[in-house]
Scaffold this motif. Structure first.
Motif: not given
Length: 135
Positions: A128-135
């Motif tokens: 989730x942190x990786x996904x959130x960091x991309x946005x």
């Protein structure tokens, strides 16, 4: 002074990781009665190898992109909100799971099950942190 800390902090962290790994090797060997030098070598080599890969990647990125920061204020705000939501989700969710297990009559939980549960939690939070960091 700043340059001194830039050198000391990574050395301290690598040293603490190696000490912790060697302590783990000692605890494993304590059961068998012997210290595994092969495992200790793996701990040291893996830690130093990981540090060198990280260091080389940071140098390569700085050479390629200059002083452009990896995250901006907006990304940090989104990450902070995500981690706050996850904190309450984990706390409330874990509490609800424990209440349901207790209501079902389960009074003890094996350590292996807790390790698996925490591993799954860490993986989900990390993804989730990786996904959130991309946005």
């Amino acid at each position: 002074m700043k340059r001194r800390y830039e050198i000391m902090i990574p050395i301290f962290l690598v040293g603490m990781i190696i000490i912790g790994g060697l302590f783990g090797v000692y605890l494993i060997g304590k059961e068998e009665g012997e210290f595994s030098f092969d495992l200790a070598g793996s701990v040291i080599a893996g830690t130093i190898g990981g540090f060198l890969i990280t260091l080389l990647y940071a140098k390569w990125r700085k050479k390629r992109k200059g002083n452009v920061p990896t995250v901006d204020e907006r990304s940090l705000l989104i990450m902070k909100k995500y981690l706050l939501i996850v904190l309450y989700f984990v706390l409330v969710g874990s509490g609800a799971i424990l209440i349901v297990l207790y209501a079902m009559g389960i009074q003890t939980i094996e350590t292996e099950i807790l390790i698996v549960y925490m591993m799954i939690l860490y993986m989900i939070i990390g993804l989730g942190a990786i996904i959130v960091k991309r946005f």
